[in-house]
Design an enzyme around this catalytic site. Structure first.
Site, PDB file in Angstrom:
ATOM      1  N   TYR A  33       0.827  -1.210   0.000  1.00 21.87           N
ATOM      2  CA  TYR A  33       0.000   0.000   0.000  1.00 21.87           C
ATOM      3  C   TYR A  33       0.858   1.255   0.000  1.00 21.87           C
ATOM      4  O   TYR A  33       2.078   1.202   0.179  1.00 21.87           O
ATOM      5  CB  TYR A  33      -0.955  -0.001   1.201  1.00 21.87           C
ATOM      6  CG  TYR A  33      -0.302   0.309   2.534  1.00 21.87           C
ATOM      7  CD1 TYR A  33       0.561  -0.594   3.141  1.00 21.87           C
ATOM      8  CD2 TYR A  33      -0.531   1.527   3.188  1.00 21.87           C
ATOM      9  CE1 TYR A  33       1.158  -0.311   4.360  1.00 21.87           C
ATOM     10  CE2 TYR A  33       0.061   1.821   4.407  1.00 21.87           C
ATOM     11  CZ  TYR A  33       0.900   0.900   4.988  1.00 21.87           C
ATOM     12  OH  TYR A  33       1.500   1.191   6.190  1.00 21.87           O
ATOM     13  N   GLU A 180      12.673   2.139  13.849  1.00 19.06           N
ATOM     14  CA  GLU A 180      11.763   3.212  13.423  1.00 19.06           C
ATOM     15  C   GLU A 180      10.555   3.154  14.339  1.00 19.06           C
ATOM     16  O   GLU A 180      10.525   2.361  15.277  1.00 19.06           O
ATOM     17  CB  GLU A 180      11.345   3.024  11.960  1.00 19.06           C
ATOM     18  CG  GLU A 180      10.617   1.715  11.692  1.00 19.06           C
ATOM     19  CD  GLU A 180      10.192   1.527  10.237  1.00 19.06           C
ATOM     20  OE1 GLU A 180       9.981   2.528   9.532  1.00 19.06           O
ATOM     21  OE2 GLU A 180      10.059   0.357   9.826  1.00 19.06           O
ATOM     22  N   LEU A 205      11.195   0.977   6.963  1.00 20.49           N
ATOM     23  CA  LEU A 205      10.598   1.495   5.735  1.00 20.49           C
ATOM     24  C   LEU A 205      11.295   2.808   5.375  1.00 20.49           C
ATOM     25  O   LEU A 205      11.439   3.688   6.229  1.00 20.49           O
ATOM     26  CB  LEU A 205       9.099   1.754   5.948  1.00 20.49           C
ATOM     27  CG  LEU A 205       8.387   2.222   4.688  1.00 20.49           C
ATOM     28  CD1 LEU A 205       8.164   1.044   3.736  1.00 20.49           C
ATOM     29  CD2 LEU A 205       7.053   2.871   5.003  1.00 20.49           C
TER      30      LEU A 205
HETATM   31  N1  PMP Z   1       7.753   3.564   8.857  1.00 22.75           N
HETATM   32  C1  PMP Z   1       6.610   2.876   8.919  1.00 22.75           C
HETATM   33  C2  PMP Z   1       6.614   1.523   9.550  1.00 22.75           C
HETATM   34  C3  PMP Z   1       5.431   3.429   8.385  1.00 22.75           C
HETATM   35  O1  PMP Z   1       4.284   2.739   8.429  1.00 22.75           O
HETATM   36  C4  PMP Z   1       5.470   4.724   7.819  1.00 22.75           C
HETATM   37  C5  PMP Z   1       4.245   5.385   7.269  1.00 22.75           C
HETATM   38  N2  PMP Z   1       3.367   4.573   6.630  1.00 22.75           N
HETATM   39  C6  PMP Z   1       6.692   5.408   7.785  1.00 22.75           C
HETATM   40  C7  PMP Z   1       7.813   4.798   8.317  1.00 22.75           C
HETATM   41  C8  PMP Z   1       6.796   6.779   7.170  1.00 22.75           C
HETATM   42  O2  PMP Z   1       6.716   6.691   5.777  1.00 22.75           O
HETATM   43  P1  PMP Z   1       6.184   7.924   4.905  1.00 22.75           P
HETATM   44  O3  PMP Z   1       6.978   9.107   5.313  1.00 22.75           O
HETATM   45  O4  PMP Z   1       6.436   7.507   3.513  1.00 22.75           O
HETATM   46  O5  PMP Z   1       4.723   8.075   5.235  1.00 22.75           O
END
Ligand code: PMP
Length: 287
Positions: A33, A180, A205
């Site tokens: 997603y 994270e 991520l």
């Molecule tokens: N890490 C995780 C596990 C996440 O779920 C998200 C957001 N969905 C992020 C980091 C941040 O990613 P982004 O800045 O692309 O929203």
């Protein structure tokens, strides 16, 4: 006006939108997603999100449900039909509908679902008092770089944070380093004013917001270091914050109930917030 969702080629009222019970997303969490910010009706960091979607799809061997250009057209249509000015698009691609069996056939048509949600415009200056995080063991699988819809560990971690009165859970690997947050990337600012965040890899991520904030900080000449940091280092940091598409940049003012720095949002976080807000505004065409 009622909300409109996109499901496999159809735009349907949100309350009626549904997928088949044999969809492998439902049966196996077999899908990926994206959550994309929309500002003044335009995608913010659309490229970064669609490129990451491509990487996630490739990693789990799911085909694009349609080509990228068509996907952008559908996103635009979901924005338009929902009269979405400022908010988020949720986009999910699953492997598709097939009789339940762990292995999957070659020629399966992926399912594509999109929904839209409004949100308040990001403030130009830091108007956030900051949030608390707890630290807990990272119990996820070893491919956290894939934006998988399989989020059970993240869900339970976030719930644990909620029950502890915290906004987020910072996940800690077996060596004591923060990977994270349950749904965000984690950052600290050292006593010398340097920005620290863990380098991308399979343990976390690669956030699109993280990447943008890194580039903005680099452009301002802020000292940056992409390296893992421990919970102990975070607790004595000058500042801490988290980033994600839906949380933007959020100051973290306590970790496991212990104040970070003065227990208030700090100057580095404030200046990054201003930079990021200006960037988002420009992506929305400056409106
Ligand atoms: N890490 C995780 C596990 C996440 O779920 C998200 C957001 N969905 C992020 C980091 C941040 O990613 P982004 O800045 O692309 O929203």
């Amino acid at each position: 006006m009622s909300r409109i969702a996109y499901v496999n080629g159809r735009y349907a009222p949100h309350c009626e939108a549904a997928v088949h019970v044999e969809d492998r997303g439902y049966q196996f969490s077999d899908g990926v997603y994206e959550v994309i910010m929309v500002r003044a009706g335009r995608m913010v960091d659309g490229n970064g999100h669609l490129e990451r979607l491509g990487r996630s799809l490739e990693a789990v061997k799911i085909d694009w449900p349609m080509n990228r250009r068509s996907l952008e057209v559908v996103i635009g249509e979901v924005v338009r039909r929902n009269r979405l000015r400022d908010g988020f698009i949720y986009l999910q691609v699953t492997r598709g509908v097939v009789r339940r069996d762990h292995q999957f056939p070659d020629n399966i048509q992926p399912s594509l679902v999109m929904t839209a949600r409004r949100c308040a415009v990001l403030a130009d200056s830091l108007d956030d008092l900051g949030v608390g995080v707890i630290t807990i063991p990272d119990t996820r699988w070893k491919r956290c770089d894939i934006k998988s819809i399989s989020l059970l560990s993240n869900v339970l971690s976030k719930q644990e944070a909620r029950e502890a009165g915290a906004y987020e859970a910072w996940l800690v690997d077996e060596e004591g380093y923060v990977t994270e947050g349950a749904s965000s990337n984690a950052w600290i600012v050292t006593g010398a004013g340097g920005l620290v965040t863990r380098p991308v890899g399979r343990a976390l991520l690669g956030g699109v917001t993280r990447q943008t904030v890194l580039e903005l900080a680099r452009g301002e000449g802020v000292a940056l270091c992409e390296r893992p940091f421990t919970v102990e280092e975070a607790r004595v940091a000058a500042e801490a914050f988290l980033t994600s598409t839906t949380s933007f940049i959020k100051p973290v003012v306590s970790i496991d109930g212990v104040k970070v720095g003065a227990g208030r949002p700090g100057p580095v976080c404030a200046s990054l917030t201003a930079l990021y807000a200006a960037y988002v505004k420009a992506q929305g065409g400056g409106e």
